[in-house]
Design an enzyme around this catalytic site. Structure first.
Site, PDB file in Angstrom:
ATOM      1  N   TYR A 181      93.543  15.393  38.651  1.00  0.00           N
ATOM      2  CA  TYR A 181      93.150  13.978  38.682  1.00  0.00           C
ATOM      3  C   TYR A 181      93.792  13.112  37.600  1.00  0.00           C
ATOM      4  CZ  TYR A 181      89.585  14.526  42.291  1.00  0.00           C
ATOM      5  OH  TYR A 181      88.948  14.729  43.476  1.00  0.00           O
TER       6      TYR A 181
ATOM      7  N   LYS B 114      90.317  29.494  39.889  1.00  0.00           N
ATOM      8  CA  LYS B 114      91.259  30.250  40.718  1.00  0.00           C
ATOM      9  C   LYS B 114      92.299  30.860  39.790  1.00  0.00           C
ATOM     10  CE  LYS B 114      92.858  31.641  44.657  1.00  0.00           C
ATOM     11  NZ  LYS B 114      92.147  32.570  45.552  1.00  0.00           N
TER      12      LYS B 114
ATOM     13  N   ASP C 214      87.483  30.359  46.260  1.00  0.00           N
ATOM     14  CA  ASP C 214      87.380  30.718  47.682  1.00  0.00           C
ATOM     15  C   ASP C 214      86.127  31.561  47.927  1.00  0.00           C
ATOM     16  OD1 ASP C 214      88.603  32.669  46.130  1.00  0.00           O
ATOM     17  OD2 ASP C 214      90.087  33.244  47.632  1.00  0.00           O
TER      18      ASP C 214
ATOM     19  N   ASP D 138      85.276  18.817  43.108  1.00  0.00           N
ATOM     20  CA  ASP D 138      85.180  17.766  44.130  1.00  0.00           C
ATOM     21  C   ASP D 138      84.873  18.408  45.480  1.00  0.00           C
ATOM     22  OD1 ASP D 138      85.525  15.251  45.475  1.00  0.00           O
ATOM     23  OD2 ASP D 138      87.504  15.951  46.090  1.00  0.00           O
TER      24      ASP D 138
ATOM     25  N   ASP E  37      80.931  18.868  47.928  1.00  0.00           N
ATOM     26  CA  ASP E  37      80.666  18.380  49.291  1.00  0.00           C
ATOM     27  C   ASP E  37      80.023  19.506  50.112  1.00  0.00           C
ATOM     28  OD1 ASP E  37      81.771  15.859  48.758  1.00  0.00           O
ATOM     29  OD2 ASP E  37      82.797  15.771  50.687  1.00  0.00           O
TER      30      ASP E  37
END
Ligand code: IPM
Ligand code: MN
Length: 362
Positions: free
Chosen positions: A139, A191, A223, A247, A251
């Site tokens: 970002y 990750k 994952d 982010d 969701d």
């Protein structure tokens, strides 16, 4: 006794933003009466309409002004009439970066088992909070194109992580895990197997974790974390996660807690002006239709009250929201529920008043 008065900046923004902010403010008003504090609202016009009319996104001067407020309430930013991401970067990211709001706090709490799409899971299984790092990673905006538009085009977007940035997020998460409302389990999600740069998260997590021996440390790759969130959400308590993965996974978190209609977040710089918002975004196709569920904005107001030190008001709002959902008075948070936007708020306000009239026990 002198009544405390807070200065609240409001950026209602685009799409359904103004509608849900209006409802959030009704709850803020009721809570202020019940808990006995005052507040003044200053509205900032930033968003698509303002940009299209004036060419102004968000001036530096506004950012400087916002620093003097106790908190900022944001509705949503984004509009299909404006170049992709321009408003979001200037306003949402603009405030996050401009005020150095390095924590994005996103609670995921289920209040009724019918609200989750997860079979066999209930409120006891889904109660976690994400500490999303909020000022670094993909970002930071360092990107570029080489030979743009040609067959040889190269596109770059840099993932930036600093020791300071990682450490302050990790430390915040450990502190949160110690909070009486939590279960002293902190999971790092990254990750680092494929993205070796994220080894900085692994090392900082170990290093800071040594200062918190009573917090159980866990780790999951992003994952696998997505898989566990669906399969065994009860496994998660506090989760610390880099910006980009945070982010995405929040969701997913919103989906398992009942949808975007109820998911809120706080953009926080501890001790400084912070910003609270529903995480659903502007949803332009529902704007002005009176179908958006405002409970995420209500939950954002609740987080804001808690942050500015009005814990009693925050508790009242939390309980009212929880009761409205847990009792099944509100069963559907989707835009197709047939429930008008303000009706959701009415139900929460009924609970709020009933709760505050109940004699204190214990
Ligand atoms: C969020 C949003 C923002 C983000 C957008 C609007 C820039 O998706 O708050 O989750 O990516 O952080
Ligand atoms: Mn998002």
């Amino acid at each position: 006794m002198v009544k405390k008065t807070y200065d609240i900046a409001v950026i209602a923004g685009d799409g359904v933003g103004p509608e849900v902010v209006r409802e959030g403010r009704r709850v803020l008003e009721a809570a202020s009466v019940l808990a006995g504090f005052g507040y003044r609202v200053t509205e900032f016009p930033f968003g698509a309409e303002h940009y299209l009319a004036t060419g102004e996104l968000m001036p530096e001067s506004a950012l400087a002004e916002m620093r003097d407020f106790d908190a900022i309430l944001l509705g949503a930013i984004g509009d299909p009439r404006v170049e992709t991401g321009l408003l979001e970067r200037a306003i949402v990211a603009g405030v996050r970066f401009g005020l150095d709001l390095y924590i994005n706090l996103r609670p995921v709490k289920l209040y009724h088992r019918d609200l989750t799409p997860l079979k066999g899971k209930g409120p006891a299984d889904i109660d976690m909070v994400f500490v999303r790092e909020n000022t670094e990673d993909l970002y930071v905006g360092i990107h570029g194109f080489f030979k743009k538009g040609t067959a040889d085009e190269v596109a770059l977007q840099e993932m930036v992580m600093t020791r300071k940035g990682v450490e302050r997020a990790v430390r915040y998460a450990f502190e949160l895990a110690l909070h009486p409302s939590r279960r002293r389990r902190l999971t790092l999600v990254d990750k680092a197997n494929a993205l070796r740069g994220q080894d900085i998260w692994t090392r900082v997590f170990e290093h800071v974790g040594a200062e918190y021996p009573s917090v159980e440390r866990q780790h999951a790759y992003i994952d696998a974390a997505c898989m566990w969130m669906v399969k065994n959400p009860e496994w998660f308590d506090v989760v610390v996660v880099p910006n980009m993965f945070g982010d995405i996974i929040t969701d997913l978190g919103a989906a398992i807690q009942g949808g975007m209609g109820v998911a809120a977040s706080g953009n926080i710089h501890p001790g400084a002006t912070s910003m609270f918002e529903p995480i659903h975004g502007s949803a332009p196709k529902y704007a002005g239709k009176n179908v958006a569920c405002p409970l995420a904005a209500v939950a954002a107001v609740q987080m804001m009250l808690d942050y500015i030190g009005e814990e009693r008001a925050a508790d009242l709002v939390e309980r009212s929201l929880a009761t409205a959902l847990a009792t099944g008075k509100i069963r559907d948070l989707s835009t197709s529920s047939g429930i008008p936007t303000q009706r959701y708020t009415d139900i929460v306000l009924e609970e709020l008043r009933a709760d505050s009239e109940r004699p204190a026990t214990g």
